[in-house]
Design a protein around this motif. Structure first.
Motif: not given
Length: 432
Positions: A47, A189, A191, A223-224, A240, A242-243, A261, A294, A330, A339
């Motif tokens: 990732t 997410s 990256h 997004f975060y 990092h 992308v959500r 993504g 996650r 998250h 986040a």
């Protein structure tokens, strides 16, 4: 069908799997580790998350509370000094100013390090890359074989002990162990990295505003942050942010998430290139080979670790690892500037018991990493890189102990695993 026989099979070569494989081989049993990618490292390399998260606590000068293989890797990567005790013994430029995150200087070098450590063990430790577990043969309360797929076709692997480091509890689920997967799970997410960026003081706030505008236009679903950092070079942005909500153990939905993504990462890049000073001449370098996951399945094991255990710092005689990361949950929505939603609980260092690695109903199987037996809230802390490595080292050590004893891992006394780890400079940390 080809058959491979080994003492210990480690399924998955991510953070937990690397440590499990090394620990098993170092305890003198023949070990096979399989990994779907062409390299080891999981979230770090597949990732692109360049952090030894969970290595040190925020308390007492950022005291290092995870030793053994995780600290060994940090030392070999140049992030920490040999026998490091606190954050003062780590490279200051790799240490977060306000957090207990310790950066990995180069994720490509981490791949090489993992290769070198694995191959140092000769015939005692065999890696198979581009190899995925795809089914399980169970006889009674034991896994008789794991079916894997690679360029050799379908292959049966017969192992005395199996360690599930898939992150998704694939082996445990296919073997019929009780598992849970709450809905919705935390988002995934992707990256990514952007080159030729001219860093400036106003950049982060302008980047945040550009993403808010893209979201309000409907161009960016979620997004975060944004987590816009210059982790590798002053002219290279690492992001990092992308959500993507989704179910990562559903093949079709995981495929959709990977595509979304990539779209979202490109949308962010274009929004910044067009609207944020410093990105005018920037170019998109790459995204991680895999989207970061996650949360999916977790086993319902011999003990379920809870957030109350973390808050109370409950001690366990069979503790085999120490966790210290905050409750990092998250949401599946936009969180601007962070986040998380805010007010996250930061525990003191806490015990992780051996029993939380032990599935129900299968005697020669352990899990390690984010699929261990824990509630969703507790797992939001235990899922991070160094904590997963510590669980992996414990699982690999237990597998070797079981082979030597001619028994199975479910029958092991966790205190024996703990004492073996302690003798090898690993296991749980205790504040003196």
């Amino acid at each position: 069908m080809k058959t491979i026989k080994t003492d210990v099979l480690v399924c998955g070569g991510g953070c937990a799997g690397v440590a499990a494989a090394l620990a098993s081989a170092r305890n003198n049993v023949r070990t096979l580790v399989i990994e779907r990618a062409g390299f080891l490292g999981g979230i770090i390399t597949a990732t692109g998350l360049p952090y030894f998260d969970g290595l040190m606590a925020k308390q007492q000068g950022r005291r290092i509370i995870v030793r053994g293989i995780p600290l060994e890797l940090a030392v070999l990567m140049g992030s920490a000094k040999p026998n490091a005790r606190t954050g003062d013994d780590c490279r200051s430029d790799l240490l977060g100013k306000t957090s207990n995150a310790l950066r990995i200087p180069n994720v490509e070098e981490f791949k090489l390090l993992a290769d070198r450590l694995i191959t140092q063990h000769g015939e005692m430790l065999t890696p198979l890359y581009h190899t995925m577990a795809c089914d399980v043969e169970r006889r009674g309360d034991r896994i008789a074989a794991v079916l894997v797929a690679n360029k050799d076709g379908l292959v049966r692997v017969e192992a005395k002990q199996v360690v599930d480091c898939t992150g998704d509890a694939d082996i445990a689920a296919w073997a019929g162990c009780p598992v849970e997967q709450l809905q919705p799970t935390m988002p995934m997410s992707l990256h990514f990295r952007i080159g030729n960026v001219r860093k400036n003081d106003a950049m982060k706030s302008a980047a945040r505003e550009a993403l808010v505008a893209a979201h309000e236009r409907g161009d960016l679903p979620a997004f975060y942050g944004p987590g816009l950092n210059f982790a590798f070079a002053d002219d290279e942005a690492y992001i990092h942010a992308v959500r993507v909500p989704g179910n990562a153990v559903d093949a079709a939905d995981l495929t959709r998430a990977e595509m979304q993504g990539r779209r979202d990462a490109w949308t962010m890049f274009r929004a910044w290139k067009e609207n944020v000073p410093g990105f005018e001449e920037a170019y998109f370098i790459c995204s991680g080979p895999y989207i970061g996951i996650r949360e999916t399945r977790r086993i319902q094991g011999a003990y379920v670790l809870t957030a109350d255990d973390l808050r109370a710092r409950r001690s366990f005689d069979d503790a085999i690892a120490t966790g210290c990361w905050y409750l990092d949950v998250h949401p599946n929505s936009v969180t601007v500037g962070s986040a998380n939603r805010g007010g996250e609980f930061q525990p003191e260092p806490y015990d992780i018991p051996y029993r939380s690695l032990v599935p129900r109903s299968v005697s020669n199987l352990l899990v390690a990493g984010r699929c261990h037996s824990a509630t969703a809230e507790a797992a939001s802390s235990t899922r991070v890189t160094c904590t997963a490595m510590a669980m992996g080292q414990a699982a690999g050590t237990a597998a070797a102990l079981a082979v030597h004893a001619g028994s199975d891992m479910a029958a092991l006394d966790g205190t024996k695993v703990r004492s073996t780890l302690a003798a090898q400079g690993a296991g749980p940390f205790s504040y003196a």
